[in-house]
Design a protein around this motif. Sequence first.
Motif, PDB file in Angstrom:
ATOM      1  N   HIS A  46       4.671 -17.235  15.292  1.00 17.34           N
ATOM      2  CA  HIS A  46       5.106 -15.841  15.289  1.00 17.34           C
ATOM      3  C   HIS A  46       3.966 -14.970  14.760  1.00 17.34           C
ATOM      4  CE1 HIS A  46       9.745 -15.957  15.643  1.00 17.34           C
ATOM      5  NE2 HIS A  46       9.204 -16.989  16.264  1.00 17.34           N
ATOM      6  N   ASP A  47       3.712 -13.870  15.429  1.00 18.47           N
ATOM      7  CA  ASP A  47       2.633 -12.977  15.026  1.00 18.47           C
ATOM      8  C   ASP A  47       3.127 -11.747  14.284  1.00 18.47           C
ATOM      9  OD1 ASP A  47       0.636 -14.600  15.994  1.00 18.47           O
ATOM     10  OD2 ASP A  47       0.630 -13.678  17.982  1.00 18.47           O
ATOM     11  N   ILE A  48       4.410 -11.701  13.957  1.00 16.99           N
ATOM     12  CA  ILE A  48       4.972 -10.633  13.138  1.00 16.99           C
ATOM     13  C   ILE A  48       5.747 -11.269  11.998  1.00 16.99           C
ATOM     14  CG2 ILE A  48       6.562  -8.667  13.037  1.00 16.99           C
ATOM     15  CD1 ILE A  48       5.978  -8.101  15.934  1.00 16.99           C
ATOM     16  N   ALA A  49       5.511 -10.786  10.780  1.00 20.87           N
ATOM     17  CA  ALA A  49       6.219 -11.298   9.604  1.00 20.87           C
ATOM     18  C   ALA A  49       6.673 -10.120   8.751  1.00 20.87           C
ATOM     19  CB  ALA A  49       5.321 -12.222   8.799  1.00 20.87           C
ATOM     20  N   LEU A  50       7.935 -10.120   8.366  1.00 23.41           N
ATOM     21  CA  LEU A  50       8.475  -9.060   7.526  1.00 23.41           C
ATOM     22  C   LEU A  50       8.140  -9.343   6.067  1.00 23.41           C
ATOM     23  CD1 LEU A  50      12.004  -8.458   9.093  1.00 23.41           C
ATOM     24  CD2 LEU A  50       9.817  -7.395   9.684  1.00 23.41           C
ATOM     25  N   VAL A  51       7.661  -8.318   5.370  1.00 21.91           N
ATOM     26  CA  VAL A  51       7.397  -8.420   3.939  1.00 21.91           C
ATOM     27  C   VAL A  51       8.719  -8.273   3.204  1.00 21.91           C
ATOM     28  CG1 VAL A  51       6.207  -7.337   1.992  1.00 21.91           C
ATOM     29  CG2 VAL A  51       5.055  -7.568   4.205  1.00 21.91           C
ATOM     30  N   SER A  52       8.990  -9.157   2.260  1.00 21.58           N
ATOM     31  CA  SER A  52      10.306  -9.184   1.610  1.00 21.58           C
ATOM     32  C   SER A  52      10.455  -8.156   0.504  1.00 21.58           C
ATOM     33  CB  SER A  52      10.567 -10.589   1.038  1.00 21.58           C
ATOM     34  OG  SER A  52       9.565 -10.947   0.090  1.00 21.58           O
ATOM     35  N   ASN A  53       9.346  -7.682  -0.074  1.00 21.61           N
ATOM     36  CA  ASN A  53       9.457  -6.791  -1.233  1.00 21.61           C
ATOM     37  C   ASN A  53       8.920  -5.382  -0.988  1.00 21.61           C
ATOM     38  OD1 ASN A  53       6.892  -7.860  -0.999  1.00 21.61           O
ATOM     39  ND2 ASN A  53       6.524  -7.995  -3.189  1.00 21.61           N
ATOM     40  N   LEU A  54       8.550  -5.072   0.257  1.00 17.70           N
ATOM     41  CA  LEU A  54       8.094  -3.732   0.624  1.00 17.70           C
ATOM     42  C   LEU A  54       8.480  -3.469   2.081  1.00 17.70           C
ATOM     43  CD1 LEU A  54       4.464  -3.685  -0.874  1.00 17.70           C
ATOM     44  CD2 LEU A  54       6.352  -2.219  -1.615  1.00 17.70           C
ATOM     45  N   ILE A  56       7.260  -3.194   4.901  1.00 23.72           N
ATOM     46  CA  ILE A  56       6.045  -3.466   5.673  1.00 23.72           C
ATOM     47  C   ILE A  56       6.317  -4.639   6.594  1.00 23.72           C
ATOM     48  CG2 ILE A  56       3.643  -4.259   5.541  1.00 23.72           C
ATOM     49  CD1 ILE A  56       3.412  -2.857   2.851  1.00 23.72           C
ATOM     50  N   ALA A  57       5.747  -4.583   7.799  1.00 24.97           N
ATOM     51  CA  ALA A  57       5.707  -5.735   8.690  1.00 24.97           C
ATOM     52  C   ALA A  57       4.247  -6.075   8.937  1.00 24.97           C
ATOM     53  CB  ALA A  57       6.421  -5.444  10.000  1.00 24.97           C
ATOM     54  N   LEU A  58       3.884  -7.322   8.673  1.00 22.38           N
ATOM     55  CA  LEU A  58       2.531  -7.777   8.962  1.00 22.38           C
ATOM     56  C   LEU A  58       2.429  -8.173  10.420  1.00 22.38           C
ATOM     57  CD1 LEU A  58       1.850 -10.022   5.832  1.00 22.38           C
ATOM     58  CD2 LEU A  58       1.112  -7.661   6.209  1.00 22.38           C
ATOM     59  N   VAL A  59       1.375  -7.717  11.079  1.00 20.82           N
ATOM     60  CA  VAL A  59       1.140  -8.044  12.476  1.00 20.82           C
ATOM     61  C   VAL A  59      -0.180  -8.805  12.545  1.00 20.82           C
ATOM     62  CG1 VAL A  59       0.929  -7.154  14.814  1.00 20.82           C
ATOM     63  CG2 VAL A  59       2.295  -5.902  13.129  1.00 20.82           C
ATOM     64  N   PHE A  60      -0.128 -10.050  13.010  1.00 19.69           N
ATOM     65  CA  PHE A  60      -1.319 -10.898  13.069  1.00 19.69           C
ATOM     66  C   PHE A  60      -1.953 -10.752  14.449  1.00 19.69           C
ATOM     67  CE2 PHE A  60       1.311 -12.539   9.727  1.00 19.69           C
ATOM     68  CZ  PHE A  60       0.406 -12.904   8.735  1.00 19.69           C
ATOM     69  N   LEU A  61      -3.174 -10.194  14.457  1.00 15.81           N
ATOM     70  CA  LEU A  61      -3.874  -9.873  15.694  1.00 15.81           C
ATOM     71  C   LEU A  61      -5.292 -10.426  15.649  1.00 15.81           C
ATOM     72  CD1 LEU A  61      -2.923  -6.082  15.964  1.00 15.81           C
ATOM     73  CD2 LEU A  61      -1.998  -7.923  17.374  1.00 15.81           C
ATOM     74  N   PRO A  62      -5.932 -10.602  16.803  1.00 16.38           N
ATOM     75  CA  PRO A  62      -7.362 -10.916  16.791  1.00 16.38           C
ATOM     76  C   PRO A  62      -8.126  -9.802  16.074  1.00 16.38           C
ATOM     77  CG  PRO A  62      -6.434 -11.282  18.965  1.00 16.38           C
ATOM     78  CD  PRO A  62      -5.370 -10.588  18.175  1.00 16.38           C
ATOM     79  N   ALA A  63      -9.046 -10.174  15.197  1.00 18.63           N
ATOM     80  CA  ALA A  63      -9.798  -9.168  14.437  1.00 18.63           C
ATOM     81  C   ALA A  63     -10.490  -8.173  15.359  1.00 18.63           C
ATOM     82  CB  ALA A  63     -10.822  -9.854  13.528  1.00 18.63           C
ATOM     83  N   SER A  64     -10.900  -8.636  16.536  1.00 17.31           N
ATOM     84  CA  SER A  64     -11.623  -7.766  17.473  1.00 17.31           C
ATOM     85  C   SER A  64     -10.743  -6.671  18.064  1.00 17.31           C
ATOM     86  CB  SER A  64     -12.218  -8.603  18.606  1.00 17.31           C
ATOM     87  OG  SER A  64     -11.209  -9.320  19.284  1.00 17.31           O
ATOM     88  N   ASP A  65      -9.413  -6.803  17.951  1.00 12.27           N
ATOM     89  CA  ASP A  65      -8.498  -5.808  18.523  1.00 12.27           C
ATOM     90  C   ASP A  65      -7.952  -4.831  17.488  1.00 12.27           C
ATOM     91  OD1 ASP A  65      -8.776  -7.041  20.980  1.00 12.27           O
ATOM     92  OD2 ASP A  65      -6.966  -8.260  20.771  1.00 12.27           O
ATOM     93  N   ILE A  66      -8.094  -5.145  16.211  1.00 15.45           N
ATOM     94  CA  ILE A  66      -7.381  -4.388  15.183  1.00 15.45           C
ATOM     95  C   ILE A  66      -7.823  -2.934  15.117  1.00 15.45           C
ATOM     96  CG2 ILE A  66      -7.094  -4.167  12.684  1.00 15.45           C
ATOM     97  CD1 ILE A  66      -6.822  -7.213  12.573  1.00 15.45           C
ATOM     98  N   ALA A  67      -9.114  -2.667  15.199  1.00 11.10           N
ATOM     99  CA  ALA A  67      -9.581  -1.277  15.122  1.00 11.10           C
ATOM    100  C   ALA A  67      -8.989  -0.429  16.237  1.00 11.10           C
ATOM    101  CB  ALA A  67     -11.104  -1.228  15.170  1.00 11.10           C
ATOM    102  N   THR A  68      -8.886  -0.997  17.433  1.00  8.54           N
ATOM    103  CA  THR A  68      -8.325  -0.265  18.572  1.00  8.54           C
ATOM    104  C   THR A  68      -6.851   0.024  18.364  1.00  8.54           C
ATOM    105  OG1 THR A  68      -9.926  -1.269  20.080  1.00  8.54           O
ATOM    106  CG2 THR A  68      -7.935  -0.332  21.056  1.00  8.54           C
ATOM    107  N   TYR A  69      -6.097  -0.958  17.881  1.00  3.56           N
ATOM    108  CA  TYR A  69      -4.668  -0.752  17.632  1.00  3.56           C
ATOM    109  C   TYR A  69      -4.436   0.302  16.554  1.00  3.56           C
ATOM    110  CZ  TYR A  69      -2.917  -4.601  20.529  1.00  3.56           C
ATOM    111  OH  TYR A  69      -2.562  -5.407  21.581  1.00  3.56           O
TER     112      TYR A  69
END
Length: 300
Positions: A46-54, A56-69
């Motif tokens: 799974h590339d999405i994980a919910l943070v339990s105490n804030l 926030i949802a973490l989205v795991f992406l290729p580092a090369s795509d993150i700036a564009t997103y």
Amino acid sequence: MSYINSSLPDTSDRMLFAVPKKGRLYDQCLSLLADIGISFNRKPRHDIALVSNLPIALVFLPASDIATYVARGNVDLGITGLDIIRESQAESEVAELTRLGFGRCKLQVQAPLASPYKTIEDLKGKRIVTSFVNLTIQKFKQIERTDEITTQVRFVSGSVEAACGLGLADGIVDLVESGDTMRAAGLHAIDTILETESVLITNLSPRFPKLAEIIRQRVEGILTARRYVLCQYNILRNGLERACGVAPGRQAPTVTSLEQQGWVAVSVMVEKRELAEKMDKLKEIGATDILVLEIANCRT
């Protein structure tokens, strides 16, 4: 008919925080998230994980795509390399919150040791292979001083260092950390395009600005704690000015009077890389009972 995958968690009311899903920044990002109090459970594949105490949802992406997103507003925050931001040409569309101090390396122009290419000017008009095409073209345009680039820049996604040995290129542009891979391939660096490290970024119109600021403060607190220790010592008050000159701290030392007449206790933050030298100097000017304490976290 809805085509939304119902197995994915609902993130509509959460800040989306993109982190690298693998690669050289992955483990250090996970360590940083733990240090700033972000708790989550990522399910396998799974590339999405919910943070339990804030919220926030973490989205795991290729580092090369993150700036564009981040630039497009698909995610609110992201951690990626400065080299990726520049290569994506997204620097004007994202805001840099803080540099993180890990993932440091250099984007360098390299050529075979046995070749006649000793400077970047020697490679003008030659064949260059890289996964950083935009930055490479920009660099060669600067040295060619012409609107029409004559150097042949070709993209490859991996094993860039093998290109010269296979006869595909006269030189390459690639990231160098320790230099071991470069030297093993018979290459040497002849120019540096960019010194890079990991960066925390946000888009220019964040949906959760207060939460983004909280994350920034937490990150900077951890980075400060990693950089400094707390040095405590006792000294005669008439030697305090000299001691403060040796170790002035980030803002100013904390000074407390002792029961013993004429003595004070001092607490001051000292950079780890300067600690041994400053302890020696404090001892020389009369400081006693010099103690060093690790800082687990802080706010500055």
